[in-house]
Design an enzyme around this catalytic site. Structure first.
Site, mmCIF file in Angstrom:
data_model
loop_
_atom_site.group_PDB
_atom_site.id
_atom_site.type_symbol
_atom_site.label_atom_id
_atom_site.label_comp_id
_atom_site.label_asym_id
_atom_site.label_seq_id
_atom_site.Cartn_x
_atom_site.Cartn_y
_atom_site.Cartn_z
ATOM 1 N N ARG A 100 -11.926 -4.247 -7.944
ATOM 2 C CA ARG A 100 -11.861 -4.741 -6.520
ATOM 3 C C ARG A 100 -13.233 -5.088 -5.844
ATOM 4 N NH1 ARG A 100 -8.657 -2.003 -1.678
ATOM 5 N NH2 ARG A 100 -10.213 -0.732 -1.757
ATOM 6 N N TYR A 139 -11.673 2.554 9.617
ATOM 7 C CA TYR A 139 -13.037 2.684 8.859
ATOM 8 C C TYR A 139 -13.179 1.936 7.752
ATOM 9 C CZ TYR A 139 -9.087 4.826 6.093
ATOM 10 O OH TYR A 139 -7.900 5.068 5.196
ATOM 11 N N LYS A 140 -12.363 0.860 7.804
ATOM 12 C CA LYS A 140 -12.696 -0.210 6.739
ATOM 13 C C LYS A 140 -13.705 -1.419 7.324
ATOM 14 C CE LYS A 140 -8.808 0.807 3.978
ATOM 15 N NZ LYS A 140 -7.192 0.701 4.171
ATOM 16 N N ASP A 171 0.674 -4.520 8.946
ATOM 17 C CA ASP A 171 -0.291 -3.449 8.687
ATOM 18 C C ASP A 171 -1.523 -4.294 8.428
ATOM 19 O OD1 ASP A 171 -2.368 -1.788 7.506
ATOM 20 O OD2 ASP A 171 -0.826 -0.403 6.288
ATOM 21 N N PHE A 203 0.723 -1.240 0.030
ATOM 22 C CA PHE A 203 -0.088 -0.154 0.076
ATOM 23 C C PHE A 203 0.863 1.310 -0.103
ATOM 24 C CE2 PHE A 203 -2.659 3.236 1.749
ATOM 25 C CZ PHE A 203 -3.964 3.017 1.094
HETATM 26 C C1 LIG Z 1 -6.364 1.945 3.990
HETATM 27 C C2 LIG Z 1 -5.015 1.565 4.220
HETATM 28 C C3 LIG Z 1 -4.262 2.598 5.061
HETATM 29 C C4 LIG Z 1 -4.955 3.819 5.334
HETATM 30 O O1 LIG Z 1 -3.930 4.743 5.830
HETATM 31 P P1 LIG Z 1 -4.455 6.033 6.624
HETATM 32 O O2 LIG Z 1 -3.150 6.886 6.899
HETATM 33 O O3 LIG Z 1 -5.353 5.898 7.796
HETATM 34 O O4 LIG Z 1 -5.253 6.785 5.445
HETATM 35 C C5 LIG Z 1 -2.979 1.993 5.145
HETATM 36 N N1 LIG Z 1 -2.470 1.048 5.020
HETATM 37 C C6 LIG Z 1 -3.210 0.225 4.250
HETATM 38 C C7 LIG Z 1 -2.794 -1.269 3.751
HETATM 39 C C8 LIG Z 1 -4.571 0.432 3.756
HETATM 40 O O5 LIG Z 1 -5.375 -0.310 3.080
#
Ligand SMILES: *Cc1c(COP(=O)(O)O)cnc(C)c1O
Length: 405
Positions: free
Chosen positions: A364, A217-218, A192, A123
């Protein structure tokens, strides 16, 4: 297919939980891995916090409504979802900021080593946060493909940073094996969990993970921009020091001392004042997911994604699946490669089937098990078949890219 879906729904032990979420009429929501649905209890809880605790309680609510303990309280509720002890998890900041804190802390715990190892295609924010530390001369970024990671773990590696379930493909890493390999090389590990927490049973403690971060938030349904969380294994509680030494992470913030002294345990990961409205919404989402239980959620998520694959194949649709075909090797999503994946995702959205597009060619679809039914899945597959057969996705309006995809 519809009959089979009805039978599966009738036998689904989680079916009743759909009523606890506000799923809009006419929408089949396959994007809970990007922004989870609104729990029905959230608006009332927020109204109570805004009007009662803030409006009437005012500053007294830091004590009377125990606002001050929300980061620890919510962290303790997230802990069982990720196989951690309650005092090892804290809700705070964004995933990105928590990555910065924990990457920095890990580097400081491995003097003489500077390499942070990750995979290409991780990511973006994970890679960018390493990059930022590299530009300050504090880290050295090394990327190795999945199969090459064990070999890339040499005596220069301070930290292995990986996303457990890949955001694009859903592919899972073997957390236990990679954690062991990193430890054998003398490195620490930071996972993560953004695409695992709340959908997939994670066992941080059993795997002897050092650090973890994850998203609110997911699958935790905490609302847009909800606070994230961070985990530090108890054995590191005394050693971990992070550079964002704000007053809320101080051992005694209300002594207003001139000198920083870190709070014990994960409390020292706090930086500034916690966003109470966001925390309150996150807590409702976490309570609901914790009530359902992550093992039941994962069992259903596998059943949903396998049923989707069956339906799609019965429609005679041929799509290039980039997620692992083995449901045990993936998180709660299916990703398909298609030359016009963006237009395809837009044509589906126009039919009420909300999934998303990931650059350059991935459609996705996330299967958030708390609020999806098997009937939703049969219908989504049927819409996908129709969009592809009719070539509806070729319509001009589906080709224009919005700012957020
Ligand atoms: C959604 C997501 C994030 C989000 O990071 P924020 O700093 O909270 O915006 C980070 N890492 C992964 C793998 C994600 O899917």
């Amino acid at each position: 297919m519809k009959d089979r879906a009805r039978h599966l729904d009738a036998a689904d032990p989680l079916a009743a939980y759909r009523e606890r979420f506000d799923v809009p009429e006419g929408v089949i929501y396959l994007d809970g891995n990007s922004l989870g649905c609104l729990p029905k209890a959230t608006p009332d809880r927020l109204a109570e916090v805004v009007r009662g605790e803030w409006g009437t309680g005012l500053v007294r609510s830091w004590n009377d409504a125990d606002w001050i303990a929300m980061p620890q309280r919510i962290g303790a509720k997230i802990a069982p979802l990720i196989g951690a002890a309650p005092h090892e998890v804290i809700a705070c900041d964004s995933v990105s900021v928590n990555l910065f804190k924990l990457i920095s802390a890990a580097l400081a715990m491995r003097p003489g080593r500077k390499v942070v190892l990750s995979e290409p295609g991780n990511f973006p924010t994970d890679l960018y946060m390493i990059d930022g530390l590299e530009r300050q001369g504090l880290a050295e970024r090394r990327l190795a493909k999945r199969g090459d990671l064990p070999d890339a773990l040499d005596e220069d590696v301070a930290l292995l940073l990986l996303t457990h379930a890949h955001y694009k493909t859903g592919e899972l890493f073997d957390m236990a094996a990679l954690t062991r390999a990193a430890h054998e090389a003398g490195a620490l590990v930071l996972w993560d969990l953004s695409h695992s927490a709340g959908a997939y049973p994670v066992h941080l403690g059993e795997c002897e993970a050092d650090f973890a971060v994850g998203c609110g938030y997911k699958y935790l349904n905490g609302g847009p921009g909800a606070p994230a969380f961070a985990f530090v294994a108890e054995r590191h509680h005394d050693a971990v020091r992070q550079p964002l030494s704000g007053w809320m992470g101080h051992a005694a913030p209300f002594e207003f001392s001139d000198d920083y002294s870190p709070a014990p345990g994960v409390d020292r990961l706090l930086c500034g004042t916690p966003p109470i409205l966001g925390m309150a919404a996150l807590e409702v989402g976490v309570d609901l997911i914790a009530e359902i239980g992550v093992d039941r959620l994962y069992a259903k998520s596998k059943a949903l994604s396998e049923f989707f694959r069956q339906c799609v194949s019965e429609h005679g649709v041929e799509l290039d699946l980039v997620s692992p075909t083995d449901p045990d090797a993936r998180g709660s999503q299916l990703s398909f490669r298609h030359g016009n994946a963006y237009a395809l995702s837009q044509a589906l959205i126009a039919r009420g089937v909300i999934g998303d597009f990931r650059d350059p060619d991935i459609l996705r679809l996330g299967f958030a098990p708390a609020y999806l039914s098997f009937t939703d899945i049969a219908e989504a597959a049927s819409h996908l078949a129709k969009v592809l057969e009719s070539g509806e996705w070729r319509r001009e309006e589906f080709g224009k890219r919005a700012a957020v995809t």
